[in-house]
Scaffold this motif. Sequence first.
Motif, PDB file in Angstrom:
ATOM      1  N   GLN A   1       0.805  -1.161   0.035  1.00  0.00           N
ATOM      2  CA  GLN A   1      -0.121  -0.079  -0.035  1.00  0.00           C
ATOM      3  C   GLN A   1       0.876   1.149  -0.029  1.00  0.00           C
ATOM      4  N   VAL A   2       0.405   2.001  -0.528  1.00  0.00           N
ATOM      5  CA  VAL A   2       1.125   3.584  -0.569  1.00  0.00           C
ATOM      6  C   VAL A   2       0.129   4.453  -0.394  1.00  0.00           C
ATOM      7  N   HIS A   3       0.283   5.273   0.750  1.00  0.00           N
ATOM      8  CA  HIS A   3      -0.714   6.379   1.142  1.00  0.00           C
ATOM      9  C   HIS A   3      -0.143   7.968   0.547  1.00  0.00           C
ATOM     10  N   LEU A   4      -1.089   8.517  -0.008  1.00  0.00           N
ATOM     11  CA  LEU A   4      -0.440   9.852  -0.403  1.00  0.00           C
ATOM     12  C   LEU A   4      -1.533  11.060   0.177  1.00  0.00           C
ATOM     13  N   VAL A   5      -0.931  12.181   0.514  1.00  0.00           N
ATOM     14  CA  VAL A   5      -1.737  13.291   1.225  1.00  0.00           C
ATOM     15  C   VAL A   5      -1.122  14.730   0.659  1.00  0.00           C
ATOM     16  N   GLU A   6      -2.101  15.244  -0.089  1.00  0.00           N
ATOM     17  CA  GLU A   6      -1.625  16.432  -0.578  1.00  0.00           C
ATOM     18  C   GLU A   6      -2.042  17.613   0.259  1.00  0.00           C
ATOM     19  N   SER A   7      -1.290  18.603  -0.032  1.00  0.00           N
ATOM     20  CA  SER A   7      -1.461  20.006   0.927  1.00  0.00           C
ATOM     21  C   SER A   7      -1.051  21.043  -0.098  1.00  0.00           C
ATOM     22  N   GLY A   8      -1.527  22.246   0.074  1.00  0.00           N
ATOM     23  CA  GLY A   8      -0.768  23.554  -0.145  1.00  0.00           C
ATOM     24  C   GLY A   8      -1.943  24.273  -1.259  1.00  0.00           C
ATOM     25  N   GLY A   9      -3.173  23.606  -1.435  1.00  0.00           N
ATOM     26  CA  GLY A   9      -4.162  24.152  -2.404  1.00  0.00           C
ATOM     27  C   GLY A   9      -4.792  25.588  -1.660  1.00  0.00           C
ATOM     28  N   GLY A  10      -5.501  26.161  -2.400  1.00  0.00           N
ATOM     29  CA  GLY A  10      -6.158  27.439  -1.804  1.00  0.00           C
ATOM     30  C   GLY A  10      -6.644  28.282  -2.926  1.00  0.00           C
ATOM     31  N   LEU A  11      -6.811  29.611  -2.421  1.00  0.00           N
ATOM     32  CA  LEU A  11      -7.379  30.671  -3.304  1.00  0.00           C
ATOM     33  C   LEU A  11      -6.390  31.597  -3.658  1.00  0.00           C
ATOM     34  N   VAL A  12      -6.113  31.878  -4.949  1.00  0.00           N
ATOM     35  CA  VAL A  12      -5.053  32.836  -5.249  1.00  0.00           C
ATOM     36  C   VAL A  12      -5.708  33.745  -6.590  1.00  0.00           C
ATOM     37  N   GLN A  13      -5.035  34.761  -6.611  1.00  0.00           N
ATOM     38  CA  GLN A  13      -5.566  35.711  -7.812  1.00  0.00           C
ATOM     39  C   GLN A  13      -4.639  35.200  -8.910  1.00  0.00           C
ATOM     40  N   ALA A  14      -5.332  35.435 -10.279  1.00  0.00           N
ATOM     41  CA  ALA A  14      -4.638  35.442 -11.599  1.00  0.00           C
ATOM     42  C   ALA A  14      -3.239  35.761 -11.368  1.00  0.00           C
ATOM     43  N   ASP A  89      -6.964  27.380 -14.403  1.00  0.00           N
ATOM     44  CA  ASP A  89      -6.340  26.151 -13.667  1.00  0.00           C
ATOM     45  C   ASP A  89      -7.004  25.848 -12.444  1.00  0.00           C
ATOM     46  N   THR A  90      -8.209  26.314 -12.165  1.00  0.00           N
ATOM     47  CA  THR A  90      -9.139  26.121 -11.178  1.00  0.00           C
ATOM     48  C   THR A  90      -9.386  24.679 -11.288  1.00  0.00           C
ATOM     49  N   ALA A  91      -9.171  24.017 -10.154  1.00  0.00           N
ATOM     50  CA  ALA A  91      -9.615  22.324 -10.179  1.00  0.00           C
ATOM     51  C   ALA A  91      -9.128  21.795  -8.888  1.00  0.00           C
ATOM     52  N   VAL A  92      -9.668  20.752  -8.874  1.00  0.00           N
ATOM     53  CA  VAL A  92      -9.026  19.726  -7.610  1.00  0.00           C
ATOM     54  C   VAL A  92      -7.900  18.980  -8.220  1.00  0.00           C
ATOM     55  N   TYR A  93      -6.916  19.100  -7.376  1.00  0.00           N
ATOM     56  CA  TYR A  93      -5.374  18.824  -7.874  1.00  0.00           C
ATOM     57  C   TYR A  93      -5.283  17.444  -7.041  1.00  0.00           C
ATOM     58  N   TYR A  94      -4.969  16.173  -7.866  1.00  0.00           N
ATOM     59  CA  TYR A  94      -4.727  14.963  -7.220  1.00  0.00           C
ATOM     60  C   TYR A  94      -3.226  14.435  -7.268  1.00  0.00           C
ATOM     61  N   CYS A  95      -2.698  13.929  -6.260  1.00  0.00           N
ATOM     62  CA  CYS A  95      -1.653  13.467  -6.340  1.00  0.00           C
ATOM     63  C   CYS A  95      -1.715  11.906  -6.850  1.00  0.00           C
ATOM     64  N   ASN A  96      -0.838  11.427  -7.706  1.00  0.00           N
ATOM     65  CA  ASN A  96      -0.988   9.913  -8.182  1.00  0.00           C
ATOM     66  C   ASN A  96       0.378   9.532  -8.043  1.00  0.00           C
ATOM     67  N   ALA A  97       0.440   8.085  -7.554  1.00  0.00           N
ATOM     68  CA  ALA A  97       1.735   7.204  -7.914  1.00  0.00           C
ATOM     69  C   ALA A  97       1.230   5.988  -8.419  1.00  0.00           C
ATOM     70  N   ILE A  98       2.455   5.533  -9.333  1.00  0.00           N
ATOM     71  CA  ILE A  98       2.184   4.273 -10.157  1.00  0.00           C
ATOM     72  C   ILE A  98       3.259   3.281  -9.585  1.00  0.00           C
ATOM     73  N   ALA A  99       2.741   2.355  -8.931  1.00  0.00           N
ATOM     74  CA  ALA A  99       3.599   1.328  -8.204  1.00  0.00           C
ATOM     75  C   ALA A  99       3.682   0.109  -9.095  1.00  0.00           C
ATOM     76  N   GLU A 100       4.265  -0.894  -8.534  1.00  0.00           N
ATOM     77  CA  GLU A 100       4.346  -2.236  -9.186  1.00  0.00           C
ATOM     78  C   GLU A 100       2.948  -2.716  -9.720  1.00  0.00           C
ATOM     79  N   HIS A 101       3.073  -3.387 -10.818  1.00  0.00           N
ATOM     80  CA  HIS A 101       2.146  -4.188 -11.690  1.00  0.00           C
ATOM     81  C   HIS A 101       1.171  -2.917 -12.135  1.00  0.00           C
ATOM     82  N   TYR A 103      -0.108  -0.398 -10.554  1.00  0.00           N
ATOM     83  CA  TYR A 103      -1.288  -0.119  -9.899  1.00  0.00           C
ATOM     84  C   TYR A 103      -1.115   1.417  -9.386  1.00  0.00           C
ATOM     85  N   HIS A 104      -2.386   2.130  -9.641  1.00  0.00           N
ATOM     86  CA  HIS A 104      -2.275   3.596  -9.473  1.00  0.00           C
ATOM     87  C   HIS A 104      -2.947   3.850  -7.959  1.00  0.00           C
ATOM     88  N   TYR A 105      -2.162   4.745  -7.141  1.00  0.00           N
ATOM     89  CA  TYR A 105      -2.535   5.194  -6.003  1.00  0.00           C
ATOM     90  C   TYR A 105      -2.977   6.653  -6.138  1.00  0.00           C
TER      91      TYR A 105
END
Length: 116
Positions: A1-14, A89-101, A103-105
């Motif tokens: 298992q791989v566990h991913l935790v994102e941070s750093g998003g928010g509201l910013v001006q263009a 660029d406004t969106a939900v941003y996801y972190c992704n990891a590709i592991a053995e076989h 498999y996407h986390y």
Amino acid sequence: QVHLVESGGGLVQAGGSLRLSCAASGRIFSINAMGWYRQAPGKQRESVATIQSTGSTNYADSVKGRFVISRDDAKNTLYLQMNSLKPEDTAVYYCNAIAEHDYHYWGQGTQVTVSS
């Protein structure tokens, strides 16, 4: 298992900047590549930037020259430096990891909102 935790998003001006972080834990050694994806309301999830275990990077055309993906192996952390942000660029941003076989986390996502 791989566990991913994102941070750093928010509201910013263009034109502003944000840095996203993704802390990885678990079977880190099994990860072959990592990346950032995003999903805007009503749209499909799309790849933003990826980095291979070799350090090779790839970017979506829409972010080339503005975003930089990097990683700190000592901290098991992936970053996305986002500069010259645009409302589209406004969106939900996801972190992704590709592991053995191939498999996407996925992380839980972090919201980025760019106001005009």
